[in-house]
Scaffold this motif. Structure first.
Motif: not given
Length: 349
Positions: A160-162, A164-165, A157-158, A150, A168, A147
């Motif tokens: 943060a998406m990684f 957040i994944i 946004i990109k 990015y 998990q 990530a």
């Protein structure tokens, strides 16, 4: 010990020869070799491997998977999917090694100025061995490392998406969200390092206590340890590398924005480690968190060797010292990786 040394030699030679002869950065062969070593090992190789693989060993592989409220759901869903495909622990190790190793090699292929040296550091500094022990966090670290592309592009946004994944699989990945803003904040690296140190001093006791209160897996992080010499040695090593990077990276950080980001991530990460280490508690937790930032030495050190220390003697000395650390790490049985044992399924002799 020999399996680790052989894989190190084969992977380093293959990557180096391919890069020099046909100007191509190999991923498939290094990935296969590193995966093979992790896949065919016995389930006791790795401190936490026995616990992680239990649902893939008899008799537990015959029972339905029981979801654990203290473990991140993303990891547990992945385990369930793997069990549906094939419920033997060698297949579990196979899938986990792909998920952990591939993002690291792929990003190094894209961004390293010396891919061969970066892969060598990945193995000899023990970053590869994280998947033998802390599998959930190893997955998260690989995703966070990838990530970074990015973060460099300022695409929050990109990024943060990684992250957040990644969270998990291990919630500690969320710390990288704060690093995005810190890295892009226009402030001298010295002040950023001081800020993270002070935040560590103030917040570390509360964070560790909160983790232990809400999750029994982290209770030992609050316990005082008397024999933490190895932990302090690791902290000292990270500190020495940070000082080395700071001294030799002064001019580079002014000319290379990517390097500036990598340097900020590593130095600030190590700065936050010190106040936690000073608490005198189990160093396992803090050192695991700082590993998110240690990954960046795979990018930082090749840049320094190329632009500031472009000397064959210095380069050779670094290779030798790294190999010596690699041998010491294995012989000390860090993360339970020694002695290496093969899964009886693959023992042909």
């Amino acid at each position: 010990m020999y399996p680790y040394i052989i894989v190190l030699m084969v992977v380093s030679l293959w990557v180096g020869l391919e890069e020099k002869t046909i100007n191509k950065r190999a991923i498939i062969i290094p990935l296969l070799m590193l995966m093979l070593l992790a896949t065919i090992r016995y389930y006791s190789v790795g401190t936490d491997a026995e616990m992680y693989s239990r649902y893939f060993r008899f008799p537990f592989n015959k029972f339905a998977y029981q979801f654990d409220p203290d473990v991140e759901r993303g990891y547990q869903y992945l385990v369930v999917i793997i069990r549906e495909i094939y419920n033997d622990y060698f297949f579990y190790f196979f899938i986990m090694s792909i998920v952990c190793i591939f993002p690291v090699l792929f990003f190094l292929k894209e961004k390293s100025v010396n891919y061969t040296l970066s892969v060598y550091i990945y193995i000899t500094f023990g970053l590869y061995f994280t998947l033998y022990n802390q599998i959930r966090q190893s997955i998260a670290m690989g995703i966070c490392f990838y990530a970074t592309k990015y973060l460099l592009k300022k695409e929050f946004i990109k990024f943060a998406m990684f992250i957040i994944i990644a969270a998990q699989f291990h919630v500690t990945a969320l710390i990288m969200l704060g690093m995005y803003f810190l890295c892009h904040f226009k402030l001298r690296i010295e002040l950023k390092a001081l800020m993270t140190f002070l935040v560590g001093v103030i917040a570390a006791p509360a964070i560790i206590a909160h983790m232990a209160l809400n999750n029994s897996r982290y209770e030992h992080y609050t316990e005082q340890v008397s024999g933490g010499s190895h932990g302090m040695f690791t902290v000292g090593l990270y500190a020495l590398i940070a000082i080395f990077i700071y001294i030799y990276g002064k001019q580079i950080r002014e000319d290379d924005n990517d390097y500036k980001i990598y340097e900020c991530l590593y130095i600030c990460g190590v700065s936050a480690l010190f106040p936690i280490a000073m608490l005198g508690t189990d160093p396992a937790g803090p050192q695991r968190i700082v590993q998110y930032f240690v990954f960046y030495i795979m990018l930082i050190l090749p840049i320094i060797f190329l632009r500031k220390l472009n000397n064959i003697i210095v380069y050779t000395l670094f290779i030798v010292l790294s190999f010596s650390y690699f041998i010491m790490m294995i012989s000390s049985n860090i993360a339970g990786i020694y002695p290496y044992k093969i899964n009886p399924v693959f023992d042909l002799f």
